[in-house]
Design an enzyme around this catalytic site. Structure first.
Site, PDB file in Angstrom:
ATOM      1  N   GLU A   1       0.498   5.073  -1.893  1.00  0.00           N
ATOM      2  CA  GLU A   1       0.241   6.304  -1.144  1.00  0.00           C
ATOM      3  C   GLU A   1       1.310   7.357  -1.420  1.00  0.00           C
ATOM      4  O   GLU A   1       1.008   8.535  -1.565  1.00  0.00           O
ATOM      5  CB  GLU A   1       0.210   6.006   0.354  1.00  0.00           C
ATOM      6  CG  GLU A   1      -1.037   5.290   0.821  1.00  0.00           C
ATOM      7  CD  GLU A   1      -1.062   5.176   2.324  1.00  0.00           C
ATOM      8  OE1 GLU A   1      -0.102   4.607   2.882  1.00  0.00           O
ATOM      9  OE2 GLU A   1      -2.011   5.669   2.959  1.00  0.00           O
ATOM     10  N   LEU A   2       2.568   6.926  -1.479  1.00  0.00           N
ATOM     11  CA  LEU A   2       3.639   7.897  -1.691  1.00  0.00           C
ATOM     12  C   LEU A   2       3.555   8.479  -3.109  1.00  0.00           C
ATOM     13  O   LEU A   2       3.820   9.659  -3.332  1.00  0.00           O
ATOM     14  CB  LEU A   2       4.998   7.233  -1.458  1.00  0.00           C
ATOM     15  CG  LEU A   2       5.249   6.762  -0.014  1.00  0.00           C
ATOM     16  CD1 LEU A   2       6.674   6.223   0.125  1.00  0.00           C
ATOM     17  CD2 LEU A   2       5.015   7.874   0.991  1.00  0.00           C
TER      18      LEU A   2
ATOM     19  N   VAL B   1       0.838  -1.197   0.000  1.00  0.00           N
ATOM     20  CA  VAL B   1       0.000   0.000   0.000  1.00  0.00           C
ATOM     21  C   VAL B   1       0.874   1.249   0.000  1.00  0.00           C
ATOM     22  O   VAL B   1       0.572   2.246  -0.659  1.00  0.00           O
ATOM     23  CB  VAL B   1      -0.930  -0.004   1.241  1.00  0.00           C
ATOM     24  CG1 VAL B   1      -1.697   1.312   1.318  1.00  0.00           C
ATOM     25  CG2 VAL B   1      -1.892  -1.178   1.189  1.00  0.00           C
ATOM     26  N   CYS B   2       1.982   1.167   0.693  1.00  0.00           N
ATOM     27  CA  CYS B   2       2.831   2.327   0.895  1.00  0.00           C
ATOM     28  C   CYS B   2       3.237   3.010  -0.413  1.00  0.00           C
ATOM     29  O   CYS B   2       3.097   4.224  -0.550  1.00  0.00           O
ATOM     30  CB  CYS B   2       4.060   1.952   1.710  1.00  0.00           C
ATOM     31  SG  CYS B   2       3.637   1.258   3.316  1.00  0.00           S
ATOM     32  N   PRO B   3       3.743   2.275  -1.408  1.00  0.00           N
ATOM     33  CA  PRO B   3       4.176   2.995  -2.613  1.00  0.00           C
ATOM     34  C   PRO B   3       3.010   3.681  -3.308  1.00  0.00           C
ATOM     35  O   PRO B   3       3.185   4.762  -3.876  1.00  0.00           O
ATOM     36  CB  PRO B   3       4.809   1.896  -3.475  1.00  0.00           C
ATOM     37  CG  PRO B   3       4.314   0.605  -2.927  1.00  0.00           C
ATOM     38  CD  PRO B   3       4.025   0.828  -1.491  1.00  0.00           C
TER      39      PRO B   3
END
Lengths: 187, 187, 187, 187, 187, 187, 187, 187, 187, 187
Positions: free
Chosen positions: J50-51, J46-48
C-alpha cells in the site's frame, strides 16, 4: 506501594524467539526464575548495548535456571527486522516480546504515557511469578546486566533457605544471617 | 508510571546526623546529587549491613559531589539509639532520616501499608531534585552500594554532556554514544 | 461519642515480652482486665518514666487480675533494643506492643497523624473487651499509674455488684450507693 | 484523633452560679486555666458525690488560677433547684452549666446520643482554650478530683518552662526533664 | 402536613408516676383516649400552673376514659425532684415522662432544636393511637385544660356515631349533623 | 419543629369580602393581630357552623384589634356563591380567601395532599406576622371560636408587658407571673 | 410527545351525577367511548356556557355510545351547589367530577400549577381507554361541542374498519381512503 | 402543563413557498396570527386531504390576518417534489416547512420518537408568538380546517376587547360575556 | 475506534423495493455480502447520480452474491414518489430503506444531528453482518460505485482463503500474500 | 457522527522524511491538501504494497498540490530502519509519521485498542484542515491509491466553485451540477 512482592498480572503478547514468532503469557514467567527487561525502543542507541550485554549474561543466567525476556513497545515484526539487521541484536537468543498495545508496560508500571514507551526497567521474578527486585534507570543511562547475577543468587538462596537472609554485598558462598532476637542491635 | 523523571515531593522530617538532631526538607535533596536509601527498620538484620556498606562508599560518593540520606519509619530518637549501640551503625556519618508518619515512604512509593515499613529502595536524585534511577529489592536481599558509583558517574556524564548517552556497562572514561540518524540500526 | 462502652476492634501486632517476640491480638485483651498504655515514642524522655512507673504498679495490678500492655509506633525490634539499653525500661516485664502501621493508635483514636505518634492515652478494659475508662494527657505531662488501682477496683466492684455504684474518691471497702427512687435529691 | 491539643469550639449556654443565672461562652474558658466536668444528670447518685468532691478541691484549684465548670444536659433551672434541695450540691460555688440542647456534650465528644446524656468526662483546658488533659470513666465509677491538682501543676509547669517536661508521678517541686540528645536512651 | 390523623411513632421513655419510676412506650398511648401535654422545662414558671390546671381536670378526664401524660426534656429524676419540692407539682397523679434525648419532642414535631426544649403542645389521641387534635401556644401563654373536655367529648361522639359530625361549639347532648347530599348548601 | 414563632410566608390570593373580590397577601396579616382559620371545603357541614361561630365572635375580636381570615381550597367564586346561597355564610363580614393552588395550606402545613383540602387549623398571628398559637382538630370535630378571645388577650398582654407571662387559665385582669430566680421551684 | 395514543392513568375521584354523589375511576372511562371535558372553575363565566353546550350534544353523543365527564378543581359539593343554583348547570345530566387534589388535571397534562386550575381541554377516549383526540383553548375562548360529533364518528369508523382512514372534513357516510402503494403521490 | 399560554421556542428551518425555497424562524410566527399545522408525512393519504382543506380556508384566514405554516419531518426538497406531482398539494400557496431534524416537532411536543414523525397537531398562535389553541387527532382521523375560523375570531375578539370573554359556540357578532361579581352563579 | 470489524446493530425499517413496501431488519444484511449506501436526501442533486451509478453496478454486484441497500432519512413513501418521478431513480431495483427516525444513521455513525441527514457513507458487510470496509465523502463529492467491485472481490478472497491477504491495487486473479516470518522486511 | 467536516485535532509527532528526522504537527496538515494514510505496522505484508502504491501516486498528488503522510504506531526509528532495509519502502519520499503513543490513531478514530494498531484508514484533508473524505478497509484488504486522484480533484473543484457539486463517477472536466429548485426531482 512498589511492585515488590506483587504477582505479575495476566497478559498475552507476540514475541520473536530464535527465528520464530511465539505467543507469551504470564504463565511463561512462572515455573522458573525470570528476568524481564524493558527498554524504550528498537533501532535506537543505548538499547542495543543493553540487550547485547544481557545476551552476554544469558548463559550464566540459564545456568541459574533463569529465563530472560526483553520488552519494548515495538511489534514482534520490528523485533525480527532489528534482529536481522543489527549485529548486536542478531546475537540475541532470548525472547523478545512486542508490546505495541502497552499492556506489559502498564502492568509493570514503566509506561511513559506521553511518549508511548517504557522506562529502562529490569524485573527479577521468582518461580511463583512474584517480583523480587526492580531496577530502573533514566533514559540515557545504560544498565549493567552483570549485577543481576548476584541479586538472583541471593534471592534464590533466601527462597531455598527459609529463615536466612543475605546481607549487603553478599556473594555466593558468603555468610548469611539468621534473624533472631539475640541479633537485635548486635549488627 | 515509574518515578523516573519525577521531582521529589515536599516533606519535612527530623534526622540524626553526627551526634545532632536536624530538620531535613526536600530542599536538602537539591543543589547536589543525592542518594536516598530506604530500609525497613532499625535494629534488624540485613539493614545494618546495607547501611554500613553505604557508609563504606560514602567517601567515594562525596568525591562525586553526592550527599547520602538513609530513611526508615523509625524516629530520629531510635536512629540515635541505634547509632549509639551498634558497631556497624555507629560508623555512619551521613544523614539518618526518621519517617514515623510515613511521609517520605509514600512520596517515594515504597511504603508497605500493612507493615508500616518501606521496601529496600534506593533512589539517585540529580541536583534539580529529579529522580534518575531506582533500585528496589525484596526484604531478605541486601543491596550492593558499590553499584551506585558507576550509575551516578554515568548520570553525571549524561547531564554534563547533552547529546551523549552511556551504553550498557559504561565505565568512567569509556566510550559514549551520540544518537544520530546514521546510528539507527547500526548498533 | 467517646470510646467508653465500646469494644476494642480487631488487630494483630508484634510485641516484645520478657526476652521474646510474640504476636498479640484483640483476643489477648479479653478474658481478664487489661490496661493499654499508649506513649509517643521509644528512646524519649517522659515515656520511660511513665513505663517504669507502670512497671512499679504491675505487681499490684496483677494481683487484681489485670494484664498490662504498652504501645508506641515503634517496632518490637526497637522495643527490644530499648529494653536492652535503658535501665528503666530494662525492668519491664509486661508486654510492649509495636504499632509501626498505626493500627492500634487509630483504633483507640489517639493517633496524631502529622507526627505519626500516639497521644499519652491509658485505657482500662474489662474482661469482655469493653473500654471502661480513658485518660489522656498532653505530650509533656507524665501520668501517675497509681491512680489506676482505685479506678480498676471501682470498675471491678461495679461489675461484680450489679445495682451498686461507686461514689467519687471511692476506696476499696468504702461505702457504695444503691441507686433508688428514695435517694433522688437526697445526696 | 483525640481532643488533646484542640481548641474548645464556640458555644453559648445558661448557667447557675452562686444564686444567679448567667450566660457562659467559650470565651469564659480562656484567659485562665479551666476544668470542665461533665456528668450524666442532676438528681442522681454518683454525680453529686463527684460534684461535692470537686467543690472540696475548688479552693486549691482557685489558688492555682483554675476556674471550674460542671456541665450536664439538665437546664440551669434544674441546677438551681438541685442546689436548693441537696445538701451536697448546695455547697457548690463554681459554675453549673445547663446543656439541654447537647451542644457542649457534642463539642467535647462525650454525648451518648440514645440516652441524651454525657459520659463522666473531665477536661483540663489551658488559658488559650487548648485541651491539655482528658479523663473519662464509665457511668458507675466516680472520679477523684484530687488527681487534678498534680496534673494541672504539671501542665502549668510545662507551659511556664518551655523546654522542660514532667516525668511520671511528678509532684510540684520535683525534678523535671530537659529533653536533649544526650538523654536519648539514658532514661 | 399536620400530625392530625397520624399514628404516634414508637418510643421508649422513663417516667415518674405516683412515687415510682416506670417505663412508658407508644403502647401506653393506645387502648384508651390519651392527652399528651408537652411543656418546655421543669422548675420554671408557666409550666407548673399548666400542669396543676391539667391535674385539676384529671378526674373529669378519667371519667371520660382518658389517660394523661406530661412530657418535658427533663429526666424522670428531675420530675421526681420537682414533684418533691413544688406544692403545685406535688399534687400530680398522672404520668410525667422524661425526654432528655428529645425523642418524643421530635416525634410530635414540637422540639425547638436550638433551645433543646419543646413548644407548649397538647395532643388528643384516640384509642388507636391516632392524633385527633393539636393545640400549641407560644412560650409565655398558658393553656386552659378545661377546653379539652368538650373537644374529647366531641371526638368520642364522632368515633362512637359513625356518620355524624359535631358542629362548632358543640356541647355534650347538643345536636349533631348527618352529612348528606340534601344538606349541601343548606347550612 | 412546629410553626410557633415562625413568620408567615409570602403569598398572593383572591378573596371574597363584603360583596367584592379583593387580593390578599401576607402583608394583610401584619400591622394588626390576625386569626387565620382553615377549613376543608365550602358547601359542607361542620364548616359553616364554624364560620358562623367565628362571625359571632368577630365584633369582640375587632374590639381587640384582631382581623379575621377564613381559607379553604375553594375559589373566591365559590366563596361568593356560598355566601349568596347559605343563610349562615351569608352573615359573614370577614375576608374569605380562596386557595385553589393550595399555597396557603402548604405554607401553614395543614394541607392533606391526597384530598386536596386543609385540616381544621386556626392560627393566631401577632402584628409582626409571627405565629403565636395553633389549634387543629380532626375533620368531624368543630372548633369553639370563643376560646380564641382569652388566648389573644393573653398573647397581647405578654407582648405589651415584656417580662411577664400568663399562667394557665389566665383571664384578663388576672395575676401574671414575673419569671425570676426566686420563683424557681416555688410554683 | 403528546398524549395521543396514551392510555388514561389510574385515578379515584368523587363526582356529582343526577342528584347523587358517586365515585369515578379510570375504569369508568373504558368499555365505551368517552369525552372528558376540563374547565377552569365552577361559578365562572365561559365555563357554564360550555357545559350547557356539551349537555345539548349529550343525547347525540349517547346515541353514538359516548359517555361524558366534566372535570374542574372544584369539589363535588361545589358542583352540587352550582347545579342547584345555576339554570344552565341545572340541566346537566352527565357526570361532574371534582378534582380538588388536581390528580386528573395532572394526568391529562392540563394543570396550570400557579392557578390551581385546568386549561380548557377536551379529550376523546376510545373503549380501551386510549386518547384519540385532544383540543385545548386558552382561557377566554369557549369550545364548540358540536365539532366532537364528527371527530368521534371518524374515530369510530377507523376503529371499526381497520385499513381505512378518514380524510379531512370527513362526514358520516362520506368516502374514506384505503392507504395503498398505488395511492402514494396520487392524492 | 399544556403548551397553551407558552411562547414558541426558537428554530431555523428550510421551507417551500410558491416555487421558492425560503428560511423560516420563530420570528415568522410573530407579528400576525399564525396557524401551524403538523402532519405525519408527505406522499401519504390523510395528509394531502388535510393540507388541501387548509388551503381552501387559506383565503378566509388571510382576511383575518392569519398566516399558515404546514410542517412534517420531510425536507423542503420533498415538499417541492410533492407539490410538483400531487394535484391536491399543487394548489398550496402557504409555507411548507421541512423538519427532518425534528426540531419543531419536539418544540411543539408532537414528535412520536420511535416513528420519527409528528402527530396531527394544529396550533393557533397570536401575534406575540403565544400559543392560544391546540388540536391533535390520532393518525387516521382527518381534521376540519373550517373549525379554525371561529376559534381564531374568538381569540382575536378576546385580544382586542380586554375584559370580555367568548362563550361556547360563539360566532362573530354574537354576544360575549363581561366577567363580573354579579354574574357569579348567574349563568 | 472505527466500525471496521463491528457487527451491524439491530434495526427495523420500512423500505421500497420494486413497486412494493417491505420491512427490513439487520437480518436482511446477513447471509450474503451487502452494500449499505447512505445519502443525505431524496429529491436532491448528487444523490440521484450516485444511486443510479450504484444501480449500474448492481448486476455485477449480484453476480458476486452482494445485496444492495440505499438509506436516507426520507420515508419509504417519499422513496416511492421519487422512484415514480425521477428517470434516474426509476431504474433502481435494489432496496431503498426509509430512516425518518434516524435509527440506521445513528447505528452506522453517519448522522449529522443538526441537519437530520446522513453523510455519504458506503459500507461493505460480510455474510456474518461484520463491517469490512467504509467509505465516506463530504456532501458535494459523489462516490464511484465501480470501486466497490474490487474491494468486495478482495474481501471475499480473504474470507475464502484464510492465511492469505490481498496487496494494494489487487485485482481478481492477481497474486496474494501469505504472511510469514520469512516475508518480514522482505516486501 | 463521522469525522467528515471535522478539523484535525492538535498533535506533535516525530517522523522520518528523506533521510531526516523531523517534527510534524497538525499545522503541517494545513495550507495545502493532505492525504493521511494509516496502516497497522511496519515490517508486515499488505502495508508495504500500500505504501509503495501510494508512493507511485505521489508525483500526481503533488501536481494537485497534495502532501502525503503515512502513519503507524511504529516509531520514526523503526520507519528509518524499514526504509533502509525494504526495497519497496526505500522508494518512499513522503513523510512517515511515528505514532507509538497512539495520539493520531485516537484523534482519527482508527485505533484498535487491544492490538495497539490502526485500521487501514485514508483521510483527505483540505487546506483548512477539514476532513473531506474517509476510506477504511479491514486488515487483509489493500487499498488502491489511484482512487484518491479523482476524489481529490472533485473535492478541489467543489472548493473552488462554490455552488456546484460533483456527481457520481465525476472525472476532471466532466459536467457538474448547480443545485437549484428547478433540478429538484429532475435528476
Amino acid at each position: 506501594m512498589s511492585l515488590i512482592g506483587k504477582e505479575v498480572q495476566p497478559f498475552t503478547a507476540q514475541a520473536y524467539l530464535n527465528g520464530d514468532f511465539i505467543e507469551v503469557t504470564e504463565e511463561n514467567l512462572k515455573g522458573q526464575w525470570s528476568v524481564v527487561c524493558f527498554y524504550p525502543a528498537d533501532f535506537t542507541f543505548v538499547c542495543p548495548t543493553e540487550l547485547e550485554d544481557l545476551q552476554n549474561e544469558y548463559p550464566a543466567l540459564k545456568e541459574l535456571g533463569v529465563e530472560v525476556f526483553s520488552v519494548s513497545r515495538d511489534s514482534h515484526f520490528t523485533h525480527k527486522a532489528w534482529h536481522d539487521s543489527s549485529e548486536a541484536i542478531g546475537k540475541i537468543t532470548y525472547t523478545m516480546i512486542g508490546d505495541p498495545a502497552h499492556v506489559l508496560s502498564r502492568n509493570f508500571d514503566v509506561l511513559v504515557e506521553e511518549l508511548g514507551q517504557a522506562d529502562r526497567g529490569t524485573f527479577i521474578i521468582d518461580p511463583d511469578g512474584i517480583i523480587q527486585a526492580v531496577e530502573i534507570n533514566a533514559d540515557g543511562i545504560g544498565r549493567d546486566a552483570s549485577t543481576l547475577i548476584n541479586k538472583i543468587k541471593a534471592a534464590q538462596y533466601v527462597r531455598n533457605n527459609p529463615g536466612e537472609v543475605c546481607p549487603a554485598k553478599w556473594q555466593e558462598g558468603g555468610a548469611t544471617l539468621k534473624p533472631s532476637l539475640d541479633l537485635v542491635g548486635k549488627i
